[in-house]
Design a protein around this motif. Structure first.
Motif, PDB file in Angstrom:
ATOM      1  N   HIS A  97       0.835  -1.209   0.000  1.00  0.00           N
ATOM      2  CA  HIS A  97       0.000   0.000   0.000  1.00  0.00           C
ATOM      3  C   HIS A  97       0.867   1.256   0.000  1.00  0.00           C
ATOM      4  CE1 HIS A  97      -3.501  -2.473   0.567  1.00  0.00           C
ATOM      5  NE2 HIS A  97      -3.025  -2.975   1.692  1.00  0.00           N
ATOM      6  N   PHE A  98       1.970   1.196   0.724  1.00  0.00           N
ATOM      7  CA  PHE A  98       2.856   2.352   0.814  1.00  0.00           C
ATOM      8  C   PHE A  98       3.437   2.722  -0.551  1.00  0.00           C
ATOM      9  CE2 PHE A  98       7.342   3.795   1.577  1.00  0.00           C
ATOM     10  CZ  PHE A  98       7.026   5.058   2.054  1.00  0.00           C
ATOM     11  N   ILE A  99       3.983   1.724  -1.269  1.00  0.00           N
ATOM     12  CA  ILE A  99       4.631   2.061  -2.546  1.00  0.00           C
ATOM     13  C   ILE A  99       3.617   2.540  -3.585  1.00  0.00           C
ATOM     14  CG2 ILE A  99       6.624   0.566  -2.157  1.00  0.00           C
ATOM     15  CD1 ILE A  99       5.381  -1.457  -4.094  1.00  0.00           C
ATOM     16  N   HIS A 100       2.392   2.033  -3.518  1.00  0.00           N
ATOM     17  CA  HIS A 100       1.409   2.460  -4.518  1.00  0.00           C
ATOM     18  C   HIS A 100       0.809   3.814  -4.192  1.00  0.00           C
ATOM     19  CE1 HIS A 100       1.802  -1.012  -7.027  1.00  0.00           C
ATOM     20  NE2 HIS A 100       1.674  -1.806  -5.984  1.00  0.00           N
ATOM     21  N   ALA A 101       0.737   4.173  -2.910  1.00  0.00           N
ATOM     22  CA  ALA A 101       0.357   5.544  -2.564  1.00  0.00           C
ATOM     23  C   ALA A 101       1.413   6.511  -3.073  1.00  0.00           C
ATOM     24  CB  ALA A 101       0.190   5.677  -1.053  1.00  0.00           C
ATOM     25  N   CYS A 102       2.686   6.124  -2.948  1.00  0.00           N
ATOM     26  CA  CYS A 102       3.775   6.944  -3.491  1.00  0.00           C
ATOM     27  C   CYS A 102       3.676   7.021  -5.015  1.00  0.00           C
ATOM     28  CB  CYS A 102       5.130   6.366  -3.089  1.00  0.00           C
ATOM     29  SG  CYS A 102       5.528   6.451  -1.334  1.00  0.00           S
ATOM     30  N   ARG A 103       3.444   5.885  -5.644  1.00  0.00           N
ATOM     31  CA  ARG A 103       3.371   5.830  -7.111  1.00  0.00           C
ATOM     32  C   ARG A 103       2.268   6.736  -7.646  1.00  0.00           C
ATOM     33  NH1 ARG A 103       0.173   2.856 -10.585  1.00  0.00           N
ATOM     34  NH2 ARG A 103      -0.727   1.659  -8.867  1.00  0.00           N
ATOM     35  N   ARG A 104       1.133   6.741  -6.977  1.00  0.00           N
ATOM     36  CA  ARG A 104      -0.001   7.560  -7.440  1.00  0.00           C
ATOM     37  C   ARG A 104       0.232   9.050  -7.198  1.00  0.00           C
ATOM     38  NH1 ARG A 104      -3.020   3.041  -5.004  1.00  0.00           N
ATOM     39  NH2 ARG A 104      -3.989   1.889  -6.718  1.00  0.00           N
ATOM     40  N   ASN A 105       1.113   9.368  -6.265  1.00  0.00           N
ATOM     41  CA  ASN A 105       1.330  10.758  -5.865  1.00  0.00           C
ATOM     42  C   ASN A 105       0.042  11.388  -5.349  1.00  0.00           C
ATOM     43  OD1 ASN A 105       2.956  13.061  -5.439  1.00  0.00           O
ATOM     44  ND2 ASN A 105       2.243  13.964  -7.355  1.00  0.00           N
ATOM     45  N   ILE A 106      -0.649  10.643  -4.492  1.00  0.00           N
ATOM     46  CA  ILE A 106      -1.870  11.169  -3.891  1.00  0.00           C
ATOM     47  C   ILE A 106      -1.503  12.161  -2.799  1.00  0.00           C
ATOM     48  CG2 ILE A 106      -2.094   9.295  -2.188  1.00  0.00           C
ATOM     49  CD1 ILE A 106      -5.180   9.422  -2.947  1.00  0.00           C
ATOM     50  N   ASP A 107      -2.286  13.198  -2.649  1.00  0.00           N
ATOM     51  CA  ASP A 107      -1.954  14.313  -1.769  1.00  0.00           C
ATOM     52  C   ASP A 107      -2.211  13.949  -0.302  1.00  0.00           C
ATOM     53  OD1 ASP A 107      -1.190  16.807  -0.901  1.00  0.00           O
ATOM     54  OD2 ASP A 107      -3.151  17.726  -1.268  1.00  0.00           O
ATOM     55  N   MET A 108      -1.233  13.325   0.317  1.00  0.00           N
ATOM     56  CA  MET A 108      -1.289  13.029   1.744  1.00  0.00           C
ATOM     57  C   MET A 108       0.122  13.133   2.315  1.00  0.00           C
ATOM     58  SD  MET A 108      -1.504   8.870   2.136  1.00  0.00           S
ATOM     59  CE  MET A 108      -2.853   8.555   0.996  1.00  0.00           C
ATOM     60  N   THR A 109       0.204  13.195   3.615  1.00  0.00           N
ATOM     61  CA  THR A 109       1.492  13.242   4.307  1.00  0.00           C
ATOM     62  C   THR A 109       1.615  12.000   5.174  1.00  0.00           C
ATOM     63  OG1 THR A 109       1.417  15.654   4.357  1.00  0.00           O
ATOM     64  CG2 THR A 109       2.946  14.573   5.871  1.00  0.00           C
ATOM     65  N   TYR A 110       2.671  11.211   4.972  1.00  0.00           N
ATOM     66  CA  TYR A 110       2.875   9.969   5.712  1.00  0.00           C
ATOM     67  C   TYR A 110       4.087  10.147   6.626  1.00  0.00           C
ATOM     68  CZ  TYR A 110       2.396   4.858   6.288  1.00  0.00           C
ATOM     69  OH  TYR A 110       2.161   3.589   6.790  1.00  0.00           O
ATOM     70  N   VAL A 111       3.825  10.147   7.925  1.00  0.00           N
ATOM     71  CA  VAL A 111       4.893  10.252   8.922  1.00  0.00           C
ATOM     72  C   VAL A 111       5.215   8.842   9.414  1.00  0.00           C
ATOM     73  CG1 VAL A 111       5.618  11.248  11.121  1.00  0.00           C
ATOM     74  CG2 VAL A 111       4.071  12.536   9.612  1.00  0.00           C
ATOM     75  N   ILE A 112       6.395   8.347   9.070  1.00  0.00           N
ATOM     76  CA  ILE A 112       6.799   6.991   9.461  1.00  0.00           C
ATOM     77  C   ILE A 112       7.844   7.076  10.565  1.00  0.00           C
ATOM     78  CG2 ILE A 112       7.826   4.823   8.719  1.00  0.00           C
ATOM     79  CD1 ILE A 112       6.735   5.200   6.004  1.00  0.00           C
ATOM     80  N   MET A 113       7.496   6.522  11.726  1.00  0.00           N
ATOM     81  CA  MET A 113       8.407   6.478  12.866  1.00  0.00           C
ATOM     82  C   MET A 113       9.213   5.183  12.792  1.00  0.00           C
ATOM     83  SD  MET A 113       5.604   8.026  15.486  1.00  0.00           S
ATOM     84  CE  MET A 113       4.283   8.086  14.255  1.00  0.00           C
ATOM     85  N   ASN A 114      10.451   5.313  12.425  1.00  0.00           N
ATOM     86  CA  ASN A 114      11.306   4.153  12.185  1.00  0.00           C
ATOM     87  C   ASN A 114      12.148   3.867  13.429  1.00  0.00           C
ATOM     88  OD1 ASN A 114      13.073   2.206  11.296  1.00  0.00           O
ATOM     89  ND2 ASN A 114      14.015   3.453   9.709  1.00  0.00           N
ATOM     90  N   ASN A 115      11.684   2.908  14.252  1.00  0.00           N
ATOM     91  CA  ASN A 115      12.457   2.529  15.438  1.00  0.00           C
ATOM     92  C   ASN A 115      13.069   1.138  15.301  1.00  0.00           C
ATOM     93  OD1 ASN A 115      10.173   0.967  15.776  1.00  0.00           O
ATOM     94  ND2 ASN A 115       9.551   1.883  17.719  1.00  0.00           N
ATOM     95  N   TYR A 116      13.139   0.645  14.069  1.00  0.00           N
ATOM     96  CA  TYR A 116      13.919  -0.548  13.706  1.00  0.00           C
ATOM     97  C   TYR A 116      13.347  -1.865  14.243  1.00  0.00           C
ATOM     98  CZ  TYR A 116      17.253   3.338  13.382  1.00  0.00           C
ATOM     99  OH  TYR A 116      17.851   4.543  13.110  1.00  0.00           O
ATOM    100  N   ILE A 117      12.071  -1.878  14.643  1.00  0.00           N
ATOM    101  CA  ILE A 117      11.573  -3.078  15.330  1.00  0.00           C
ATOM    102  C   ILE A 117      10.050  -3.071  15.310  1.00  0.00           C
ATOM    103  CG2 ILE A 117      11.312  -2.111  17.671  1.00  0.00           C
ATOM    104  CD1 ILE A 117      13.263  -5.317  17.132  1.00  0.00           C
ATOM    105  N   TYR A 118       9.453  -4.238  15.482  1.00  0.00           N
ATOM    106  CA  TYR A 118       8.032  -4.324  15.814  1.00  0.00           C
ATOM    107  C   TYR A 118       7.933  -4.181  17.336  1.00  0.00           C
ATOM    108  CZ  TYR A 118       6.183  -6.020  11.330  1.00  0.00           C
ATOM    109  OH  TYR A 118       5.768  -6.137  10.028  1.00  0.00           O
ATOM    110  N   GLY A 119       7.555  -3.004  17.813  1.00  0.00           N
ATOM    111  CA  GLY A 119       7.575  -2.756  19.245  1.00  0.00           C
ATOM    112  C   GLY A 119       6.412  -3.373  19.998  1.00  0.00           C
ATOM    113  N   MET A 120       5.202  -3.271  19.439  1.00  0.00           N
ATOM    114  CA  MET A 120       4.005  -3.668  20.186  1.00  0.00           C
ATOM    115  C   MET A 120       3.726  -5.164  20.119  1.00  0.00           C
ATOM    116  SD  MET A 120       0.080  -2.310  19.753  1.00  0.00           S
ATOM    117  CE  MET A 120       0.374  -0.758  20.609  1.00  0.00           C
ATOM    118  N   THR A 121       4.035  -5.788  19.008  1.00  0.00           N
ATOM    119  CA  THR A 121       3.559  -7.152  18.765  1.00  0.00           C
ATOM    120  C   THR A 121       4.545  -8.241  19.161  1.00  0.00           C
ATOM    121  OG1 THR A 121       4.327  -7.001  16.465  1.00  0.00           O
ATOM    122  CG2 THR A 121       2.040  -6.417  16.886  1.00  0.00           C
ATOM    123  N   GLY A 122       5.641  -7.874  19.842  1.00  0.00           N
ATOM    124  CA  GLY A 122       6.531  -8.909  20.344  1.00  0.00           C
ATOM    125  C   GLY A 122       8.001  -8.707  20.081  1.00  0.00           C
ATOM    126  N   GLY A 123       8.377  -7.570  19.506  1.00  0.00           N
ATOM    127  CA  GLY A 123       9.798  -7.303  19.283  1.00  0.00           C
ATOM    128  C   GLY A 123      10.403  -8.061  18.124  1.00  0.00           C
TER     129      GLY A 123
END
Length: 271
Positions: free
Chosen positions: A105-131
């Protein structure tokens, strides 16, 4: 400059669930400053997320918020923008939600160039679901599913966004708190897909497994690896080894998807 934090917060939902030392609260505060700076109205602002620690952010914001299915934030946000193109649409979530289960979904939203702002918090891990390790867990680092070190190469989220077609891409860190809102403001004002990657820290699921002694050490790491784009232009390849560029990485003006789709509808009505 003063900011109206109270306008944007749901006090009944606080305190938040994030662990002490997590950078997500810093990002949320930056997002609020950005929305306040842009003069957005709550009833005309949609904040969409999937599942995960970072994706809990919209629950604390008093606006039109959607806490959706795992990895599907960009798809739901696309639907909102298509149905209500006059709304300001902001996605937020983590590296696992956005680039693993939500990668398509992320790459196709980028491909379409739809007018939205995506803030991605990159903490290098799945924090909530078990690390578990994510596509952004550095090679060799540990997670619950890679106790002997992650063998995979990482995704560079910002390069992925540029390659997929996003027309505004920027990166900062949770340490550089005052830069967060400035980049989000630029993303909101940009006509097209804007991606702001915020390098973050997860002291519980990532830091403890990888022998960081404290949150302070994790924040110092973010400070030490960040190099502004302008400074990087004057540095050698050797000096940039192990560093990460911050600031606006890419900006381009291209036709926006909702406007192009409206033209298709007009043609169909006239046929």
């Amino acid at each position: 400059m003063s900011y109206d934090y109270d306008k944007w917060l749901r006090p009944g939902k606080l305190p938040h669930i994030w662990c002490p030392g997590c950078g997500h609260g810093i990002v949320m505060k930056g997002l609020i400053r950005a929305m306040d700076t842009c003069g957005l109205e709550k009833n005309n602002t949609a904040i969409v997320s999937g599942i995960g620690c970072a994706s809990r952010l919209p629950g604390y914001i008093d606006a039109c918020t959607l806490h959706t299915a795992h990895g599907r934030a960009a798809a739901f946000a696309t639907g909102v923008k298509m149905a209500k193109p006059e709304m300001t649409v902001i996605c937020c979530g983590g590296d696992g939600d956005g680039t693993a289960i939500g990668g398509n979904h992320f790459i196709h939203a980028c491909r379409r160039n739809i007018d939205m702002t995506y803030v991605i918090m990159n903490n290098y891990i799945y924090g909530m679901t078990g690390g578990q390790f994510s596509p952004c867990t550095p090679t060799g680092m540990k997670a619950s599913t890679t106790p002997y070190g992650n063998p995979d190469p990482i995704f560079d989220i910002s390069k992925l966004a540029i390659g997929a077609g996003a027309t505004f891409v920027a990166r900062t860190t949770a340490f550089h708190a005052t830069q967060i809102d400035k980049l989000i403001v630029e993303g909101i004002k940009h006509k097209g897909m804007a991606v702001i990657e915020v390098l973050d820290d997860c002291p519980t699921s990532y830091g403890r497994r990888n022998k960081y002694r404290s949150v302070v050490d994790m924040m110092k790491r973010l400070k030490d690896i960040a190099v502004p784009v302008a400074a990087a232009a004057k540095m050698t390849a050797e000096q940039l080894e192990g560093k990460t560029l911050t600031g606006v990485l890419y900006k381009e003006d291209k036709p926006e998807y909702c406007e192009q789709y409206a033209k298709v509808i007009a043609k169909a009505k006239g046929a």
